[in-house]
Structure formats: structure tokens, C-alpha cells
Design a protein around this motif. Structure first.
Motif, PDB file in Angstrom:
ATOM      1  N   ILE A   8      64.322 -53.348  30.071  1.00  0.00           N
ATOM      2  CA  ILE A   8      64.214 -54.656  29.425  1.00  0.00           C
ATOM      3  C   ILE A   8      63.799 -55.674  30.484  1.00  0.00           C
ATOM      4  CG2 ILE A   8      65.497 -56.460  28.204  1.00  0.00           C
ATOM      5  CD1 ILE A   8      65.233 -53.920  26.580  1.00  0.00           C
ATOM      6  N   PHE A   9      62.916 -56.587  30.096  1.00  0.00           N
ATOM      7  CA  PHE A   9      62.452 -57.650  30.988  1.00  0.00           C
ATOM      8  C   PHE A   9      62.724 -58.987  30.312  1.00  0.00           C
ATOM      9  CE2 PHE A   9      60.245 -53.881  32.137  1.00  0.00           C
ATOM     10  CZ  PHE A   9      60.095 -53.948  33.507  1.00  0.00           C
ATOM     11  N   PRO A  10      63.732 -59.720  30.805  1.00  0.00           N
ATOM     12  CA  PRO A  10      64.080 -61.010  30.190  1.00  0.00           C
ATOM     13  C   PRO A  10      62.862 -61.931  30.113  1.00  0.00           C
ATOM     14  CG  PRO A  10      65.701 -60.398  31.839  1.00  0.00           C
ATOM     15  CD  PRO A  10      64.555 -59.423  31.960  1.00  0.00           C
ATOM     16  N   GLY A  11      62.586 -62.415  28.918  1.00  0.00           N
ATOM     17  CA  GLY A  11      61.461 -63.325  28.722  1.00  0.00           C
ATOM     18  C   GLY A  11      60.102 -62.657  28.847  1.00  0.00           C
ATOM     19  N   GLY A  12      60.070 -61.332  28.993  1.00  0.00           N
ATOM     20  CA  GLY A  12      58.810 -60.613  29.112  1.00  0.00           C
ATOM     21  C   GLY A  12      58.196 -60.655  30.494  1.00  0.00           C
ATOM     22  N   SER A  13      58.787 -61.437  31.366  1.00  0.00           N
ATOM     23  CA  SER A  13      58.242 -61.583  32.705  1.00  0.00           C
ATOM     24  C   SER A  13      58.364 -60.291  33.499  1.00  0.00           C
ATOM     25  CB  SER A  13      58.983 -62.709  33.438  1.00  0.00           C
ATOM     26  OG  SER A  13      58.498 -62.833  34.750  1.00  0.00           O
ATOM     27  N   GLY A  14      57.252 -59.807  34.028  1.00  0.00           N
ATOM     28  CA  GLY A  14      57.256 -58.635  34.876  1.00  0.00           C
ATOM     29  C   GLY A  14      56.995 -57.329  34.163  1.00  0.00           C
ATOM     30  N   ALA A  15      57.002 -57.307  32.844  1.00  0.00           N
ATOM     31  CA  ALA A  15      56.822 -56.052  32.113  1.00  0.00           C
ATOM     32  C   ALA A  15      55.452 -55.440  32.395  1.00  0.00           C
ATOM     33  CB  ALA A  15      57.019 -56.263  30.617  1.00  0.00           C
ATOM     34  N   ARG A  16      54.420 -56.246  32.360  1.00  0.00           N
ATOM     35  CA  ARG A  16      53.059 -55.732  32.607  1.00  0.00           C
ATOM     36  C   ARG A  16      52.919 -55.267  34.056  1.00  0.00           C
ATOM     37  NH1 ARG A  16      49.035 -52.816  31.101  1.00  0.00           N
ATOM     38  NH2 ARG A  16      47.026 -53.527  31.830  1.00  0.00           N
ATOM     39  N   GLU A  17      53.492 -56.031  34.982  1.00  0.00           N
ATOM     40  CA  GLU A  17      53.451 -55.650  36.400  1.00  0.00           C
ATOM     41  C   GLU A  17      54.126 -54.289  36.593  1.00  0.00           C
ATOM     42  OE1 GLU A  17      55.394 -57.015  40.667  1.00  0.00           O
ATOM     43  OE2 GLU A  17      55.443 -58.414  38.993  1.00  0.00           O
ATOM     44  N   ALA A  18      55.285 -54.109  35.991  1.00  0.00           N
ATOM     45  CA  ALA A  18      56.001 -52.834  36.109  1.00  0.00           C
ATOM     46  C   ALA A  18      55.192 -51.704  35.489  1.00  0.00           C
ATOM     47  CB  ALA A  18      57.366 -52.941  35.439  1.00  0.00           C
ATOM     48  N   GLU A  19      54.561 -51.971  34.357  1.00  0.00           N
ATOM     49  CA  GLU A  19      53.751 -50.949  33.701  1.00  0.00           C
ATOM     50  C   GLU A  19      52.625 -50.475  34.624  1.00  0.00           C
ATOM     51  OE1 GLU A  19      51.012 -50.367  29.698  1.00  0.00           O
ATOM     52  OE2 GLU A  19      52.241 -52.163  29.897  1.00  0.00           O
ATOM     53  N   LEU A  20      51.942 -51.396  35.262  1.00  0.00           N
ATOM     54  CA  LEU A  20      50.849 -51.042  36.176  1.00  0.00           C
ATOM     55  C   LEU A  20      51.362 -50.273  37.391  1.00  0.00           C
ATOM     56  CD1 LEU A  20      48.765 -54.335  36.016  1.00  0.00           C
ATOM     57  CD2 LEU A  20      48.243 -52.138  34.921  1.00  0.00           C
ATOM     58  N   LYS A  21      52.498 -50.699  37.934  1.00  0.00           N
ATOM     59  CA  LYS A  21      53.071 -50.013  39.091  1.00  0.00           C
ATOM     60  C   LYS A  21      53.532 -48.607  38.725  1.00  0.00           C
ATOM     61  CE  LYS A  21      54.557 -54.007  41.778  1.00  0.00           C
ATOM     62  NZ  LYS A  21      55.710 -54.718  42.370  1.00  0.00           N
ATOM     63  N   LEU A  22      54.107 -48.439  37.541  1.00  0.00           N
ATOM     64  CA  LEU A  22      54.542 -47.118  37.109  1.00  0.00           C
ATOM     65  C   LEU A  22      53.343 -46.190  36.907  1.00  0.00           C
ATOM     66  CD1 LEU A  22      57.367 -48.193  34.678  1.00  0.00           C
ATOM     67  CD2 LEU A  22      57.668 -46.851  36.772  1.00  0.00           C
ATOM     68  N   LEU A  23      52.257 -46.728  36.389  1.00  0.00           N
ATOM     69  CA  LEU A  23      51.047 -45.921  36.238  1.00  0.00           C
ATOM     70  C   LEU A  23      50.505 -45.507  37.600  1.00  0.00           C
ATOM     71  CD1 LEU A  23      49.332 -47.798  33.286  1.00  0.00           C
ATOM     72  CD2 LEU A  23      50.325 -45.499  33.241  1.00  0.00           C
ATOM     73  N   ALA A  24      50.573 -46.417  38.576  1.00  0.00           N
ATOM     74  CA  ALA A  24      50.140 -46.093  39.933  1.00  0.00           C
ATOM     75  C   ALA A  24      51.042 -45.020  40.551  1.00  0.00           C
ATOM     76  CB  ALA A  24      50.128 -47.346  40.799  1.00  0.00           C
ATOM     77  N   LEU A  25      52.281 -44.994  40.125  1.00  0.00           N
ATOM     78  CA  LEU A  25      53.242 -43.989  40.592  1.00  0.00           C
ATOM     79  C   LEU A  25      53.004 -42.641  39.898  1.00  0.00           C
ATOM     80  CD1 LEU A  25      55.819 -43.649  42.385  1.00  0.00           C
ATOM     81  CD2 LEU A  25      57.149 -44.286  40.372  1.00  0.00           C
ATOM     82  N   ARG A  26      52.043 -42.632  39.002  1.00  0.00           N
ATOM     83  CA  ARG A  26      51.656 -41.445  38.224  1.00  0.00           C
ATOM     84  C   ARG A  26      52.683 -41.082  37.154  1.00  0.00           C
ATOM     85  NH1 ARG A  26      46.964 -39.074  40.389  1.00  0.00           N
ATOM     86  NH2 ARG A  26      46.601 -39.730  42.521  1.00  0.00           N
ATOM     87  N   ALA A  27      53.183 -42.123  36.484  1.00  0.00           N
ATOM     88  CA  ALA A  27      54.054 -41.879  35.341  1.00  0.00           C
ATOM     89  C   ALA A  27      53.268 -41.078  34.307  1.00  0.00           C
ATOM     90  CB  ALA A  27      54.528 -43.201  34.732  1.00  0.00           C
ATOM     91  N   ILE A  28      53.928 -40.176  33.618  1.00  0.00           N
ATOM     92  CA  ILE A  28      53.281 -39.356  32.604  1.00  0.00           C
ATOM     93  C   ILE A  28      52.819 -40.235  31.439  1.00  0.00           C
ATOM     94  CG2 ILE A  28      53.567 -37.389  31.048  1.00  0.00           C
ATOM     95  CD1 ILE A  28      53.861 -36.776  34.122  1.00  0.00           C
ATOM     96  N   GLN A  29      53.685 -41.175  31.059  1.00  0.00           N
ATOM     97  CA  GLN A  29      53.379 -42.075  29.946  1.00  0.00           C
ATOM     98  C   GLN A  29      54.173 -43.363  30.126  1.00  0.00           C
ATOM     99  OE1 GLN A  29      54.436 -40.489  26.124  1.00  0.00           O
ATOM    100  NE2 GLN A  29      53.238 -42.004  25.027  1.00  0.00           N
ATOM    101  N   VAL A  30      53.541 -44.501  29.808  1.00  0.00           N
ATOM    102  CA  VAL A  30      54.228 -45.789  29.812  1.00  0.00           C
ATOM    103  C   VAL A  30      53.847 -46.502  28.525  1.00  0.00           C
ATOM    104  CG1 VAL A  30      54.587 -47.982  30.984  1.00  0.00           C
ATOM    105  CG2 VAL A  30      54.089 -45.938  32.330  1.00  0.00           C
ATOM    106  N   GLN A  31      54.852 -46.897  27.758  1.00  0.00           N
ATOM    107  CA  GLN A  31      54.621 -47.611  26.510  1.00  0.00           C
ATOM    108  C   GLN A  31      55.336 -48.947  26.563  1.00  0.00           C
ATOM    109  OE1 GLN A  31      56.135 -44.661  23.703  1.00  0.00           O
ATOM    110  NE2 GLN A  31      54.048 -44.429  22.945  1.00  0.00           N
ATOM    111  N   GLY A  32      54.565 -50.014  26.408  1.00  0.00           N
ATOM    112  CA  GLY A  32      55.171 -51.338  26.329  1.00  0.00           C
ATOM    113  C   GLY A  32      55.743 -51.559  24.953  1.00  0.00           C
TER     114      GLY A  32
END
Length: 63
Positions: A8-32
């Protein structure tokens, strides 16, 4: 083995940043979440600790 992380990201702040970083970490799947303030990521168990750190660093709270 895979692990699923919900965050959970209070106020939505940082959710997109985390999604991009997780993809760079080679997450199998990331769903916002439709609300823009949550996400679910599937990652390899070997990178769970790093994924949790990235989420916290981006302002999120893993559940």
C-alpha cells in the motif's frame, strides 16, 4: 519458488516508482491497483528481501 507481495502507498505516492524498480529487479509480474495506491508483485524468493526494501524505500508498506 515464487513469492507474492502486496503493498500500500499512502496517497498513491511512490507506487509507480516502486513498480518500475521491481521490474528492474526482474519481478515476474507487477500489477498496480486500480486505486493507484497499491500494487501486487510476484518475485523470485531469492529477491524478496530486496523487493521489500525497494517498496519501503519508495514510501510503501508491504502487507
Amino acid at each position: 519458488m515464487m513469492a507474492e507481495i502486496h503493498a500500500i502507498f499512502p496517497g498513491g505516492s511512490g507506487a509507480r516508482e516502486a513498480e518500475l524498480k521491481l521490474l528492474a529487479l526482474r519481478a515476474i509480474q507487477v500489477q498496480g491497483g486500480t486505486d493507484g495506491s497499491s500494487l501486487t508483485a510476484t518475485v523470485d524468493e531469492e529477491v524478496v528481501d530486496r523487493a521489500l526494501h525497494l517498496i519501503r524505500q519508495s514510501g510503501g508498506t508491504p502487507e
